[in-house]
Design a protein around this motif. Structure first.
Motif, PDB file in Angstrom:
ATOM      1  N   UNK A  20       0.823  -1.198   0.000  1.00 11.27           N
ATOM      2  CA  UNK A  20       0.000   0.000   0.000  1.00 11.27           C
ATOM      3  C   UNK A  20       0.855   1.245   0.000  1.00 11.27           C
ATOM      4  N   UNK A  21       0.366   2.315  -0.549  1.00 12.45           N
ATOM      5  CA  UNK A  21       1.116   3.556  -0.543  1.00 12.45           C
ATOM      6  C   UNK A  21       1.213   4.136   0.846  1.00 12.45           C
ATOM      7  N   UNK A  22       2.046   5.134   0.980  1.00 15.54           N
ATOM      8  CA  UNK A  22       2.294   5.768   2.266  1.00 15.54           C
ATOM      9  C   UNK A  22       1.166   6.741   2.572  1.00 15.54           C
TER      10      UNK A  22
ATOM     11  N   UNK B  17       6.916   5.801   7.224  1.00 15.73           N
ATOM     12  CA  UNK B  17       8.200   5.904   6.537  1.00 15.73           C
ATOM     13  C   UNK B  17       8.094   6.814   5.326  1.00 15.73           C
ATOM     14  N   UNK B  18       9.192   7.342   4.890  1.00 21.41           N
ATOM     15  CA  UNK B  18       9.225   8.177   3.691  1.00 21.41           C
ATOM     16  C   UNK B  18       9.860   7.389   2.545  1.00 21.41           C
ATOM     17  N   UNK B  19       9.437   7.686   1.330  1.00 18.36           N
ATOM     18  CA  UNK B  19       9.990   6.993   0.171  1.00 18.36           C
ATOM     19  C   UNK B  19       9.436   5.579   0.027  1.00 18.36           C
ATOM     20  N   UNK B  20      10.083   4.792  -0.785  1.00 19.96           N
ATOM     21  CA  UNK B  20       9.653   3.425  -1.056  1.00 19.96           C
ATOM     22  C   UNK B  20       9.970   2.515   0.122  1.00 19.96           C
ATOM     23  N   UNK B  21       9.042   1.609   0.414  1.00 20.32           N
ATOM     24  CA  UNK B  21       9.220   0.757   1.597  1.00 20.32           C
ATOM     25  C   UNK B  21      10.427  -0.158   1.467  1.00 20.32           C
ATOM     26  N   UNK B  22      10.738  -0.591   0.247  1.00 17.71           N
ATOM     27  CA  UNK B  22      11.839  -1.532   0.077  1.00 17.71           C
ATOM     28  C   UNK B  22      13.216  -0.866   0.250  1.00 17.71           C
ATOM     29  N   UNK B  23      13.218   0.444   0.442  1.00 22.14           N
ATOM     30  CA  UNK B  23      14.471   1.132   0.732  1.00 22.14           C
ATOM     31  C   UNK B  23      14.750   1.207   2.235  1.00 22.14           C
TER      32      UNK B  23
ATOM     33  N   UNK C 207       8.956  -8.035   6.336  1.00 19.66           N
ATOM     34  CA  UNK C 207       8.140  -8.660   5.302  1.00 19.66           C
ATOM     35  C   UNK C 207       8.696 -10.018   4.883  1.00 19.66           C
ATOM     36  N   UNK C 208      10.021 -10.145   4.867  1.00 18.61           N
ATOM     37  CA  UNK C 208      10.623 -11.449   4.561  1.00 18.61           C
ATOM     38  C   UNK C 208      10.297 -12.467   5.652  1.00 18.61           C
ATOM     39  N   UNK C 209      10.322 -12.029   6.899  1.00 18.91           N
ATOM     40  CA  UNK C 209       9.992 -12.930   8.000  1.00 18.91           C
ATOM     41  C   UNK C 209       8.526 -13.368   7.933  1.00 18.91           C
ATOM     42  N   UNK C 210       7.662 -12.481   7.449  1.00 16.91           N
ATOM     43  CA  UNK C 210       6.240 -12.806   7.393  1.00 16.91           C
ATOM     44  C   UNK C 210       5.913 -13.829   6.307  1.00 16.91           C
ATOM     45  N   UNK C 211       6.882 -14.168   5.483  1.00 18.87           N
ATOM     46  CA  UNK C 211       6.691 -15.273   4.540  1.00 18.87           C
ATOM     47  C   UNK C 211       6.428 -16.567   5.312  1.00 18.87           C
ATOM     48  N   UNK C 212       6.992 -16.703   6.504  1.00 23.26           N
ATOM     49  CA  UNK C 212       6.845 -17.930   7.292  1.00 23.26           C
ATOM     50  C   UNK C 212       5.382 -18.198   7.645  1.00 23.26           C
ATOM     51  N   UNK C 213       4.646 -17.246   8.240  1.00 25.56           N
ATOM     52  CA  UNK C 213       3.222 -17.519   8.460  1.00 25.56           C
ATOM     53  C   UNK C 213       2.393 -17.520   7.174  1.00 25.56           C
TER      54      UNK C 213
ATOM     55  N   UNK D 213       0.404 -12.153  11.382  1.00 26.23           N
ATOM     56  CA  UNK D 213       0.606 -11.242  10.246  1.00 26.23           C
ATOM     57  C   UNK D 213      -0.060  -9.900  10.521  1.00 26.23           C
ATOM     58  N   UNK D 214      -1.312  -9.931  10.932  1.00 26.80           N
ATOM     59  CA  UNK D 214      -2.060  -8.693  11.125  1.00 26.80           C
ATOM     60  C   UNK D 214      -1.546  -7.893  12.315  1.00 26.80           C
ATOM     61  N   UNK D 215      -0.983  -8.565  13.301  1.00 21.93           N
ATOM     62  CA  UNK D 215      -0.586  -7.891  14.529  1.00 21.93           C
ATOM     63  C   UNK D 215       0.859  -7.385  14.527  1.00 21.93           C
ATOM     64  N   UNK D 216       1.643  -7.788  13.538  1.00 21.89           N
ATOM     65  CA  UNK D 216       3.033  -7.323  13.481  1.00 21.89           C
ATOM     66  C   UNK D 216       3.353  -6.595  12.179  1.00 21.89           C
ATOM     67  N   UNK D 217       2.520  -6.734  11.151  1.00 18.87           N
ATOM     68  CA  UNK D 217       2.804  -6.102   9.857  1.00 18.87           C
ATOM     69  C   UNK D 217       2.888  -4.581   9.998  1.00 18.87           C
ATOM     70  N   UNK D 218       3.691  -3.970   9.151  1.00 18.73           N
ATOM     71  CA  UNK D 218       3.754  -2.514   9.114  1.00 18.73           C
ATOM     72  C   UNK D 218       2.362  -1.982   8.776  1.00 18.73           C
ATOM     73  N   UNK D 219       1.912  -0.862   9.410  1.00 13.44           N
ATOM     74  CA  UNK D 219       0.517  -0.429   9.277  1.00 13.44           C
ATOM     75  C   UNK D 219      -0.022  -0.375   7.856  1.00 13.44           C
TER      76      UNK D 219
END
Length: 527
Positions: free
Chosen positions: A2-4, A21-27, A35-41, A152-158
């Motif tokens: 989602x956008x900022x 955060x400012x700018x692109x999230x992957x930066x 997000x990589x850790x959330x691949x596990x659940x 996922x829902x309780x730890x993901x970035x807003x």
């Protein structure tokens, strides 16, 4: 992702975009790591999708059929239904594990049980062992399915919470794709490993989870509920603010979690009878229970679990052709489901339900006609047309019942009965699945093409049902949606009463809570 942008709360306070955060999230390395850790659940949903497609594929594998002495219709029903029965039996227990032991431990418990089931399934020596192992797989999957979306829902970035939870549901099809193409490849093996390899691969996701789940952060919400506030703040700071505990976003999220927990304490006092106590709630449950049953009784169960029998009926009998069709259908379903989920807010809920049900009705009527024609004339053109409309039917199913089953249920339920309403929907879905898996092979064997007519007639009823009672919620807030069912006066009265009962809560913080409840009781997405 989602956008900022800000996230509005129903209580009137919003998440200031300046906190994000400012700018692109992957930066931002801390968000990338999370997000990589959330691949596990996320791969929990993959494991669930693997099962249905694997059983579909195995029924086209000659060595599997021979090993189990060419199972009769009642045996096929048991093979498929027992996984759902196992899942059904775990539903009352699983929430206590994820709430009592934590989200990470809930995933680990589920993964461990599934792995044991997969090992036993791979090493199967007889019918009883195969059935028992599949029961274990279903039983364990429920534990992981309860804990994974919660974490996922309780730890993901807003701003990533909504797309990640949506991705969780759609990943059902990723498991379906892997299973379908695995059986397509292994059926050529001239030994029992032609079906033991897919059985073993069902435990692969559990192995990955058991190795890496310990690297996941625990849910801040669960920690706060256990009085471990400082641990929760540290996790939020590390993954949402690059370690800055003084960041305003961390204070916002911490307060929002505290207030959501207070709301849940109030919701816990709501009884199951409240689901049907008022006219508005009865209208809600009429829709929710209806779409729950329709998600399984629209003829999709016959295609999802007994595609081999359907293809046998039109002369496509080779294992190569059947497993190829199964693999292509899995990819097709995945594409349609993702595309449909992107149009929900643009098109609206009611139009999607009506179009989906009408399309399934027309498709199934043609499938019935083509099946009857082929059975009587052996006309290959009729067989090809039937196969084409199997794909058309699946497309129409996916545009509404895949993206809307859970999200629409959430939208029309008020907070205080939302969890119990979702649980009621899940029970209706699982009950319909179990019934279908037992009856479909027996009924199809007895009625042949006439069985398609049964679903065609039922789909007429479904179309009338959704036309009369599917209520549009597009572009409405939760309060406005509640007014559609309860009326403006009832909503105002409820708001006043809730405010008096909970004066210690400054605002509801309902957006984050809504997203959490949106997936709290999610089960496997049904293709």
């Amino acid at each position: 992702m989602a956008p900022n942008t800000g996230i509005a709360s129903a209580g009137g306070r919003s998440l200031d975009p300046a906190m994000l955060h400012t700018g692109k999230w992957w930066k931002h390395s801390y968000i990338v790591k999370l997000n990589l850790l959330l691949v596990i659940p996320l791969i929990t949903s993959y494991a669930n999708g693997f099962d249905g497609s694997m059983m579909n594929g195995l029924q086209s594998v000659e060595r599997w059929k021979a090993y189990f002495h060419y199972p009769k219709e009642e045996d096929l029903g048991l093979f498929n239904a027992i996984q759902s029965i196992g899942a059904f039996c775990a539903i009352p227990i699983a929430p206590y594990v994820s709430d009592g032991l934590g989200r990470r431990n809930g995933i680990a418990v589920g993964a461990f049980i599934v792995l044991i089931g997969a090992i036993l399934q791979t090493a199967t020596q007889n019918l009883g062992m195969f059935v028992g192992s599949r029961f274990l797989i279903g039983f364990g999957t429920t534990f992981a399915q309860m804990a994974s979306p919660l974490l996922i829902s309780e730890i993901a970035y807003p701003t990533h919470r909504a797309p990640l939870t949506s991705l969780y549901n759609t990943l059902w099809f990723s498991g379906s794709i892997v299973a379908a193409w695995t059986t397509f490849g292994t059926f050529r093996i001239n030994s029992d490993w032609s079906w033991r390899i897919p059985s073993a691969l069902q435990g692969l996701s559990s192995v990955i989870q058991l190795i890496f789940v310990w690297f996941l952060p625990e849910s801040p919400r669960w920690l706060i509920n256990r009085g471990r506030d400082e641990e929760a703040k540290a996790i939020l700071a590390r993954y949402h603010a690059d370690g800055d505990a003084s960041h305003p976003l961390i204070a916002f999220e911490y307060n929002e979690i505290k207030e959501a927990i207070a709301l849940e304490a109030e919701a816990a006092r709501v009884s199951w009878l409240d689901l049907f106590r008022t006219p508005g709630n009865r209208r809600r449950m009429r829709i929710i229970l209806g779409i729950g049953v329709f998600s399984q009784w629209s003829g999709n169960g016959l295609i999802s679990y007994y595609l081999g029998k359907l293809l046998d009926g039109i002369g496509i009998t080779s294992s190569n052709d059947q497993t190829l069709v199964n693999g292509i259908l899995a990819i097709y379903n995945f594409i349609i489901a993702i595309s449909a989920s992107m149009t929900v807010e643009k098109v609206g809920r009611r139009p999607l339900f009506v179009i989906s049900t009408a399309g399934m009705l027309v498709s199934y009527a043609i499938i019935a006609a083509m099946s009857a024609t082929y059975e009587k004339t052996q006309n290959s053109a009729a067989g090809r047309a039937l196969l084409a409309f199997v794909f058309v039917f699946n497309g129409f199913y996916a545009i509404a019942y895949t993206p809307l089953l859970v999200s629409y249920t959430i939208e029309i339920l008020p907070f205080l009965i939302r969890a119990k309403g979702l649980a009621a929907m899940n029970f209706s879905v699982m009950g319909a699945i179990i019934f279908n898996q037992y009856t479909n092979p027996i009924a199809y064997s007895a009625l042949k093409w006439k069985y398609y007519l049964v679903y065609t007639i039922w789909l007429m009823f479904e179309l009338v049902y959704v036309w009369l009672w599917a209520t549009e919620t597009k572009g409405r807030s939760l309060e406005e949606t509640a007014a559609l069912f309860d009326g403006e006066d009832a909503v105002a009265e409820l708001s006043n009463r809730t405010g008096q009962d909970m004066t210690q809560v400054k605002h509801t913080g309902s957006d984050s809570q809504d997203e959490k409840l949106n997936i709290e009781h999610s089960h496997r997405e049904v293709a």
